[in-house]
Design an enzyme around this catalytic site. Structure first.
Site: not given
Ligand code: FEO
Length: 398
Positions: A23, A77, A79, A81, A144, A163, A191, A222
């Site tokens: 993104h 989370h 999101e 991903d 996040h 994250d 990041y 990640h």
């Protein structure tokens, strides 16, 4: 593929070697989507991966246990991903109950058809016993997204940090001490600047909420897992979330016929001061991602552009649009630019610097066509002023 973190806990995620745009984040080293399987008297999957990598995740789990025997799927989370394959995963795990907080379930219901999912809503401080181990849930809102959550396993001194502390970095080695730590910290810094900087205060609170915990492993969502360099990444996050600037000057510019480039070089000459790091960045030769990472903890920024069609050059406009979203704070700034006739780039830059709520030290330095020796001297003086301010703001001796 799976990798053991400790007895009974394995990494079962996916290494994405090919992603180069996340993104709009330029992921030059790729990334990983980390998921973890805890096998105890009951089995829990911690987080999932991005679509379309659900089959790889399920294969990794199947190398350890029949997916149908998984009891719990924790979603830290929402999101995509980390949640994108939840429908596929829960379909393959008919006995599993999804564990998340109320905000997370609300967000998931807006992404996926959650009808028929078995769910368990957890509040801060709630626990879930798996047998020898107990999962503890810690809400970390806006680090996040609003629903962000950490999960802690006291028995293994292991924090699943979602994250936070992550890096976009694809590697075959899963742990910090198996990789070049300088590279890992640099990617963690990039990041933070691009993902968490707008939520620095929330991330600071998230760190406070785990400061009393005994932590020997930080399993992020990640990049590599922290086990040997935990003090380094915690100290780095403390510094980054504090908002305290470093004695750094970033000179951002774009140029058409080298007039603005000459002004940028004059800023660089003037800024050269012991103890002050100076970096000159041509914005069309660098990505928004690296520019944000360079700007976020700099005390001082000079921004210049040639005039194109009555305003600054377009890539600098993109830089400002990106920075307005990221909201880097605590900076002094000076604008500069060249023009041919009428209103030019310098005015647009000045408006943007003020819009960022940075302390703009003076009116912009403008040059009609080629900069004269007097204008270049003005740029050198402004560079020297920025260096002095950078030392003062960072607390370094002047
Ligand atoms: Fe890696 Fe906020 O998702």
């Amino acid at each position: 593929m799976h990798v053991s973190l400790c007895e009974g806990i394995d990494w079962v995620g996916f290494v994405d070697w090919t992603v180069r745009d996340f993104h709009s984040y330029s992921t030059e080293r790729g990334t990983t989507y980390n998921a973890y399987l805890i096998r105890d008297e009951q089995t829990a999957l911690i987080d999932t991966v991005k679509e379309p990598y659900g089959a790889m995740l399920l294969d990794n789990i199947a190398g350890l246990i029949d997916p149908a025997k998984v009891d719990w799927v924790v979603c830290n989370h929402a999101e995509p991903d980390h949640s994108g394959v939840l429908p596929q995963v829960l379909a393959a795990m008919p006995n599993a109950t999804l564990v998340c907080n109320a905000k997370c379930l609300s967000a998931l219901a807006k992404h996926y058809d959650t009808t028929g999912w078995k769910t368990k809503i957890v509040a801060p401080g709630d626990t879930l016993s798996l047998g020898k181990r107990t999962l503890e849930f810690i809400n970390t809102p806006m680090a996040h997204w609003p629903e962000s959550m950490f999960t802690y396993v006291r028995q293994d001194k292991l924090l699943f940090s979602m994250d936070a502390f992550g890096q976009h970095c694809a590697t075959t080695e899963r742990f910090d001490d198996e990789n070049c730590i300088g590279t890992v910290l640099e990617e963690a810094r990039t990041y933070y600047a691009n993902i968490l900087m707008p939520y620095g205060a929330s991330t600071h609170k998230a760190m406070d909420s785990v400061s009393g915990l005994d932590i020997e492993i930080i399993a992020t969502s990640h990049g590599v897992i922290w086990r040997s360099h935990i003090p380094k990444i915690l100290e780095a996050y403390r510094q980054w979330t504090s908002g305290k600037p470093q004695p750094k000057i970033i000179i951002l510019y774009d140029t058409m016929w080298e007039s603005t480039a000459a002004m940028a070089r004059a800023f660089e000459e003037g800024a050269a001061t012991p103890g002050v790091h100076v970096k000159v960045i041509h914005v069309r030769r660098n990505t928004l991602t690296t520019i944000a990472a360079d700007v976020f903890d700099a005390a001082a920024v000079a921004v210049g552009s040639a005039t194109l069609n009555g305003t600054m050059m377009p890539q600098l406009g993109a830089v400002f649009a990106y920075l307005h979203g990221l909201k880097p704070t605590a900076k002094v700034a000076v604008g500069f630019g060249s023009y041919g006739w009428g209103r030019g780039s310098a005015e647009a830059i000045q408006e943007n610097l003020e819009g960022l709520k940075w302390n703009v030290l003076r009116t912009p330095i403008k040059s009609q066509y080629r900069p004269t020796p007097e204008i270049l001297a003005e740029c050198r003086a402004a560079g020297a002023l920025l260096a002095q301010k950078a030392l003062e703001m960072s607390g370094a001796s002047v």
